[in-house]
Design a protein around this motif. Structure first.
Motif, PDB file in Angstrom:
ATOM      1  N   ARG A   1       0.821  -1.206   0.000  1.00 33.48           N
ATOM      2  CA  ARG A   1       0.000   0.000   0.000  1.00 33.48           C
ATOM      3  C   ARG A   1       0.855   1.255   0.000  1.00 33.48           C
ATOM      4  O   ARG A   1       0.460   2.262  -0.572  1.00 33.48           O
ATOM      5  CB  ARG A   1      -0.978  -0.034   1.181  1.00 33.48           C
ATOM      6  CG  ARG A   1      -1.963  -1.204   1.017  1.00 33.48           C
ATOM      7  CD  ARG A   1      -2.850  -1.435   2.232  1.00 33.48           C
ATOM      8  NE  ARG A   1      -3.561  -2.708   2.105  1.00 33.48           N
ATOM      9  CZ  ARG A   1      -4.235  -3.303   3.070  1.00 33.48           C
ATOM     10  NH1 ARG A   1      -4.326  -2.720   4.273  1.00 33.48           N
ATOM     11  NH2 ARG A   1      -4.823  -4.464   2.873  1.00 33.48           N
TER      12      ARG A   1
ATOM     13  N   THR B   1       4.260   2.073  -4.689  1.00 36.50           N
ATOM     14  CA  THR B   1       3.405   2.270  -5.867  1.00 36.50           C
ATOM     15  C   THR B   1       4.085   1.875  -7.171  1.00 36.50           C
ATOM     16  O   THR B   1       3.411   1.461  -8.109  1.00 36.50           O
ATOM     17  CB  THR B   1       2.956   3.740  -5.960  1.00 36.50           C
ATOM     18  OG1 THR B   1       4.117   4.586  -6.008  1.00 36.50           O
ATOM     19  CG2 THR B   1       2.106   4.117  -4.750  1.00 36.50           C
TER      20      THR B   1
ATOM     21  N   ARG C   1       7.343  -3.149  -5.841  1.00 39.98           N
ATOM     22  CA  ARG C   1       6.231  -4.033  -5.507  1.00 39.98           C
ATOM     23  C   ARG C   1       6.549  -5.470  -5.916  1.00 39.98           C
ATOM     24  O   ARG C   1       6.278  -6.419  -5.175  1.00 39.98           O
ATOM     25  CB  ARG C   1       4.947  -3.535  -6.183  1.00 39.98           C
ATOM     26  CG  ARG C   1       4.373  -2.280  -5.534  1.00 39.98           C
ATOM     27  CD  ARG C   1       3.270  -1.667  -6.379  1.00 39.98           C
ATOM     28  NE  ARG C   1       2.103  -2.531  -6.526  1.00 39.98           N
ATOM     29  CZ  ARG C   1       1.113  -2.605  -5.651  1.00 39.98           C
ATOM     30  NH1 ARG C   1       1.149  -1.874  -4.545  1.00 39.98           N
ATOM     31  NH2 ARG C   1       0.076  -3.399  -5.870  1.00 39.98           N
TER      32      ARG C   1
ATOM     33  N   ASP D   1      -0.794  -6.871  -6.639  1.00 42.24           N
ATOM     34  CA  ASP D   1      -2.152  -6.347  -6.418  1.00 42.24           C
ATOM     35  C   ASP D   1      -2.965  -7.291  -5.533  1.00 42.24           C
ATOM     36  O   ASP D   1      -3.792  -6.833  -4.722  1.00 42.24           O
ATOM     37  CB  ASP D   1      -2.863  -6.144  -7.755  1.00 42.24           C
ATOM     38  CG  ASP D   1      -2.311  -4.955  -8.535  1.00 42.24           C
ATOM     39  OD1 ASP D   1      -1.563  -4.154  -7.934  1.00 42.24           O
ATOM     40  OD2 ASP D   1      -2.620  -4.827  -9.727  1.00 42.24           O
ATOM     41  N   ASP D   2      -2.729  -8.587  -5.672  1.00 45.38           N
ATOM     42  CA  ASP D   2      -3.430  -9.545  -4.811  1.00 45.38           C
ATOM     43  C   ASP D   2      -2.849  -9.539  -3.398  1.00 45.38           C
ATOM     44  O   ASP D   2      -3.592  -9.662  -2.407  1.00 45.38           O
ATOM     45  CB  ASP D   2      -3.336 -10.954  -5.403  1.00 45.38           C
ATOM     46  CG  ASP D   2      -4.065 -11.070  -6.739  1.00 45.38           C
ATOM     47  OD1 ASP D   2      -5.061 -10.337  -6.936  1.00 45.38           O
ATOM     48  OD2 ASP D   2      -3.638 -11.869  -7.580  1.00 45.38           O
TER      49      ASP D   2
END
Length: 336
Positions: free
Chosen positions: A242, A245, A250, A275-276
């Motif tokens: 979170r 970005t 990530r 994203d998961d």
């Protein structure tokens, strides 16, 4: 040009070690390395892609989640400056002080890795222990990164309980101490790292270990391990997927999730896509990023200024480092 994708860019002798900078072409692309003695100290990925494997410096993207609002950093050990660059680019960072004892390392970092004193970055060419004892103001940093290794060994005067206590004094309330430690995790080979954990634990009430890379199963769990310590309980307080970005960090943190799950033998598999993983509860990620239970420092020897036995304990680490480095980089050192 040493052939087979290896180009030696520069080598020099400093008062502390033999230094080399080499460019190596392989998977994942072109990489620039700094070697201090026999130790690979820095990797710079020249063909940066969003799916490259993680390197221990990339674990900073995980480590920052253990502090609610890190803005002031101290780094002991420059290398090529890749860690310093990562920290300086973090949102809201006010200070990145970096301490390096060797001016020749600084020169190579500037000439070959793009290191510069700009923005929040301030360089101090000093011994790390002298800096925290005589120059740094008490309580002036949120996070201290100790990453001072070279010449196939370590500056053992920085590992004593007295040295760690001096480093603690420059941390603000709730500050985070982070040490990169190269060692073993296999049963029967943990004596040195457990001694370091016991020593750090004598100064800080909370200590945790996370992985800086995939341990080598064929080499008794040889790897970079990150030792985190604080006066406060150590838990992830911010969710990496979170606050991050950009695609590359990530993806790197997602790879670290997989590395930790494999090492822990975690039966409940987490998703692989960032994203998961952003939907995974913070408490669950906190469980994954913890391999502390692998080690038992309860009866390990404390390292002190008067009785500092780590140089003896590190003999096998040095042998393994030479083996690994010469297997991977023989052309850099012997030209073949």
């Amino acid at each position: 040009d040493l052939g087979r994708g290896v180009v030696l860019r520069e080598e020099r002798s400093s008062p502390y070690a033999e230094l080399k900078v080499a460019e190596v072409t392989g998977s994942p692309g072109r990489m620039r390395w700094m070697f201090i003695g026999q130790a690979p100290q820095t990797i710079q990925f020249l063909d940066e892609t969003s799916d490259r494997p993680p390197y221990y410096v990339d674990a900073v993207h995980v480590v920052e989640g253990f502090h609610p609002e890190p803005r002031r950093y101290l780094v002991i050990g420059l290398g090529g400056g890749t860690l310093t660059d990562l920290l300086a680019a973090k949102p809201g960072v006010e200070t990145v002080d970096v301490v390096e004892i060797d001016q020749d390392v600084v020169d190579l970092a500037r000439d070959h890795f793009g290191f510069a004193e700009k923005g929040p970055v301030r360089l101090h060419v000093r011994d790390g222990r002298y800096f925290v004892r005589r120059i740094a103001e008490p309580g002036s940093y949120d996070v201290l990164f100790f990453d001072a290794f070279g010449a196939g060994t370590a500056p053992f005067h920085l590992f004593s309980v007295e040295a760690v206590a001096e480093m603690k004094q420059v941390l603000a309330e709730g500050g985070l101490f982070v040490m990169n430690y190269l060692g073993f995790s296999a049963q029967g080979h943990r004596e040195a790292i457990e001694s370091v954990l016991a020593t750090v634990g004598r100064v800080f009430p909370s200590v945790r270990v996370i992985l800086g890379e995939q341990p080598r199963a064929d080499s008794d769990g040889w790897a970079n391990y990150l030792i985190l310590a604080s006066d406060d309980p150590l838990h992830l307080v911010r969710h990496p997927f979170r606050y991050l970005t950009a695609p590359l960090p990530r993806n790197l943190v997602a790879a670290f999730v997989g590395i930790h799950q494999a090492f822990r033998g975690d039966g409940s598999k987490l998703p692989k896509a960032p994203d998961d993983l952003a939907l995974v509860p913070l408490e669950r990620l906190d469980q994954v990023f913890d391999v502390t239970a692998t080690f038992d420092p309860s009866s390990a020897r404390i390292v002190t200024d008067d009785v500092n036995w780590l140089e003896v304990a590190h003999a096998r680490q040095n042998e393994m480092l030479r083996k690994v480095v010469f297997e991977d980089f023989s052309r850099v050192f012997v030209g073949r």
